[in-house]
Write a protein that holds these residues in place. Structure first.
Motif, PDB file in Angstrom:
ATOM      1  N   MET A 260       8.469  -2.441   4.252  1.00  0.00           N
ATOM      2  CA  MET A 260       8.937  -1.962   2.950  1.00  0.00           C
ATOM      3  C   MET A 260       9.436  -3.112   2.081  1.00  0.00           C
ATOM      4  O   MET A 260       9.204  -3.130   0.869  1.00  0.00           O
ATOM      5  N   THR A 263       6.307  -5.018   0.760  1.00  0.00           N
ATOM      6  CA  THR A 263       5.302  -4.304  -0.027  1.00  0.00           C
ATOM      7  C   THR A 263       5.444  -4.493  -1.538  1.00  0.00           C
ATOM      8  O   THR A 263       4.440  -4.764  -2.219  1.00  0.00           O
ATOM      9  N   ILE A 281       7.876   2.678  -3.953  1.00  0.00           N
ATOM     10  CA  ILE A 281       9.101   2.805  -3.158  1.00  0.00           C
ATOM     11  C   ILE A 281       9.663   4.212  -3.277  1.00  0.00           C
ATOM     12  O   ILE A 281      10.199   4.777  -2.314  1.00  0.00           O
ATOM     13  N   HIS A 284       7.754   6.352  -1.025  1.00  0.00           N
ATOM     14  CA  HIS A 284       8.146   5.978   0.336  1.00  0.00           C
ATOM     15  C   HIS A 284       9.456   6.659   0.729  1.00  0.00           C
ATOM     16  O   HIS A 284       9.577   7.233   1.820  1.00  0.00           O
ATOM     17  N   ASN A 322      -2.552  -0.481   5.502  1.00  0.00           N
ATOM     18  CA  ASN A 322      -2.281  -1.707   4.747  1.00  0.00           C
ATOM     19  C   ASN A 322      -3.353  -2.771   4.986  1.00  0.00           C
ATOM     20  O   ASN A 322      -3.678  -3.561   4.097  1.00  0.00           O
ATOM     21  N   TRP A 332       0.390   2.620  -1.593  1.00  0.00           N
ATOM     22  CA  TRP A 332       1.192   3.842  -1.614  1.00  0.00           C
ATOM     23  C   TRP A 332       0.969   4.682  -0.353  1.00  0.00           C
ATOM     24  O   TRP A 332       1.916   5.257   0.192  1.00  0.00           O
ATOM     25  N   LEU A 335       2.946   3.159   2.377  1.00  0.00           N
ATOM     26  CA  LEU A 335       4.379   3.406   2.198  1.00  0.00           C
ATOM     27  C   LEU A 335       4.755   4.837   2.580  1.00  0.00           C
ATOM     28  O   LEU A 335       5.814   5.077   3.178  1.00  0.00           O
TER      29      LEU A 335
END
Length: 423
Positions: A260, A263, A281, A284, A322, A332, A335
Motif C-alpha cells: 500500500m 502503490t 487508496i 483499498h 500487480n 486498483w 489494492l
C-alpha cells in the motif's frame, strides 16, 4: 489491583450485572466504531500523502516513504506506553489522551509542509503514529466486555468503522489539498487534526465494565494484586498459538503496508494523477473495512485459522495482479484485493490472539502483539520506498510470496493441532 480515580469513574458508569455483558459490548462496539471512523482517517491521510509530500520535501528520493514508515514506527513504539496508561487510568482516559495527540500530530505535519521542513513533517507523522497506537486498540475495547461467542463479532463491528474512514480520509485529501495555495496538502493535515478533535467527544462515550469488588479492594503488593497480573509475559509469548497468531498478523499487516505504501508512488511514477492514487487508496480502505460487517460471523462458522488463511491467499493474489500490468485497473484491483486480504488475515489473527490470554492478562498481551506487528509494519513501509527506488515495482511484488507461504504453513499446522486436540 487498585482502582484509580479515572478507572473508578468508568466502573461506576457501567452496568455490573453479568447478564448485561454483551449489551455493554454492543454499545461499546458502536461507540468505538464511530471512533474508528474518525481515527482511521488519520493513517489514510498520511498513507495517501506521506510518500508524495516526502518526495517533494526530501533531498534523497529513497527517503520518500520515510514519513509513512515513521507513522508505523510511532504506532509500534506507542503501543506499550498506551497500554500502561490505559491499564492505570482506564481505556476512556487513554483514548481521550490519544485523540489529543492526534490533534497535535496534524498541526505539526501541516506546519512542516508550510515551512518545507522535511524533518518537521516526519515528526508530525511519527506523532500521528503515536495517536494510531490508541486507535489500533479500539478493536480490543468491545471484545474486553464481550462473551467468548461475541468476541469476533465485536472486533469486526469496530473494524467496520474503518469503512467510513475509507471515505473520509481520501475525500479530505481531495477537498483540502489546495486549501492553503502556497502549501499544497497542508490543509489535509489540518483537517486530520480537526477529525481527531471531534474524536475526543466520541471516545468519551466509552464505558468500561464494572470491576469486581475484591479486585478493586486489592492493595498494591498484596496477593490479590499480584494474582490480577496473570502469568508472566515471557510465559505467554512462548505459547505456540501466540507465536502463530503474531506471525499471521505480522504478515497480513506488514505485507499490506508494504504494498500500500509503494502503490501511490508507483501510480504517480507511471504518470497517473495524484487524485487517481488517492481514490485507489480510498477503494483499498473500503475493501479493508467493508467485509468487517460479516467477518466475525465467517470466523464463527469456519474458524479463525481458515479465515486467516483465506486472507493470506488474497494478499498473494493482489501481488499477482500487480505483476500482470500497470493500468489503473491493475493498480486498483490489486489494492482492493490487498484490502480484502488484510481484513480476513488481520481480524482472524486478532481473534487468535484473544484465545492466548486470560482476562487479567489481556492488556499486556495485546500490547506485546501490537508492538511486534507494528514494528514489522514500520520496517515494511520504509523498505517499500527503498526497494521501489532500487529494484522497481516488479521486484517489490515478488518479495510478497515467501512470507505468505511461511504464514500459511504455520496457520495450517495450528488448525490441525486444534482438530487433533478436539478429537
Amino acid at each position: 489491583m487498585t482502582t484509580t480515580k479515572a478507572g473508578a469513574l468508568e466502573a461506576e458508569a457501567a452496568p455490573a450485572h453479568p447478564g448485561t455483558d454483551d449489551a455493554l459490548a454492543r454499545r461499546n462496539a458502536f461507540v468505538m466504531a464511530g471512533a474508528q471512523a474518525l481515527g482511521g482517517a488519520n493513517p489514510a491521510i498520511v498513507i495517501s500523502l506521506g510518500g508524495i509530500v516526502g518526495q517533494s520535501l526530501a533531498e534523497n528520493p529513497a527517503l520518500a516513504t520515510l514519513p509513512v514508515s515513521l507513522l508505523n514506527l510511532g504506532l509500534a513504539l506507542g503501543t506499550i506506553p498506551a497500554a500502561m496508561i490505559m491499564r492505570r487510568y482506564g481505556r476512556r482516559a487513554g483514548y481521550v489522551l490519544g485523540a489529543s495527540i492526534g490533534v497535535v500530530a496534524g498541526a505539526i505535519a501541516s506546519v512542516g509542509i508550510v515551512r518545507e521542513a522535511f524533518y518537521l513533517f516526519c515528526l508530525g507523522t511519527f506523532v500521528a503514529g503515536m495517536y494510531g497506537s490508541y486507535v489500533q486498540s479500539y478493536r480490543y475495547a468491545a471484545a474486553d466486555t464481550a462473551s467468548p461467542a461475541f468476541k469476533a463479532r465485536a472486533i469486526s463491528w469496530v473494524m467496520a468503522g474503518g469503512l467510513v474512514a475509507g471515505i473520509i480520509g481520501p475525500q479530505v485529501v481531495i477537498l483540502t489539498r489546495e486549501a492553503i495555495p502556497e502549501a499544497p496538502f497542508a490543509g489535509a493535515f489540518l483537517a486530520q487534526a480537526a477529525l481527531a478533535l471531534v474524536s475526543i467527544l466520541v471516545v468519551s462515550l466509552f464505558r468500561a465494565p464494572a470491576r469486581p469488588a475484591a479486585s478493586a479492594a486489592a492493595l498494591p503488593g498484596s496477593a490479590a494484586a499480584k494474582a490480577d497480573t496473570g502469568r508472566p509475559l515471557s510465559v505467554i509469548v512462548r505459547q505456540g498459538r501466540f507465536v502463530v497468531a503474531v506471525i499471521a498478523g505480522l504478515v497480513s499487516y506488514g505485507l499490506m503496508s508494504f504494498l500500500m505504501t509503494a502503490t501511490p508512488l508507483a501510480m504517480v511514477g507511471c504518470g497517473l494523477p495524484v487524485e487517481t492514487a488517492a481514490l485507489g487508496i480510498s477503494w483499498h480502505i473500503l475493501a479493508m473495512f467493508a467485509p468487517a460487517f460479516f467477518t466475525g460471523r465467517l470466523i464463527d462458522r469456519f474458524g479463525k485459522e481458515t479465515i486467516t488463511a483465506i486472507g493470506l491467499v488474497l494478499t498473494a493474489i493482489a501481488a499477482a495482479i500487480n505483476l500482470s500490468g500497470l493500468t489503473v485497473a491493475h493498480f486498483w484491483g490489486g489494492l482492493v484485493l490487498l484490502g480484502l486480504g488484510w481484513n480476513f488475515g488481520f481480524i482472524g489473527a486478532t481473534a487468535m490472539v484473544t484465545d492466548c490470554h486470560r482476562p487479567e492478562e489481556r492488556t499486556k498481551v495485546q500490547a506485546a502483539n501490537d508492538f511486534l506487528v507494528f514494528g514489522s509494519v514500520a520496517i515494511a513501509s520504509f523498505s517499500a520506498g527503498k526497494l521501489l527506488d532500487l529494484g522497481g515495482w516488479e521486484t517489490l511484488n515478488w518479495l510478497v510470496f515467501p512470507p505468505i507461504v511461511l504464514a500459511l504453513v504455520l496457520v495450517a499446522l495450528q488448525a490441525r493441532a486444534k482438530r487433533l486436540a478436539a478429537a
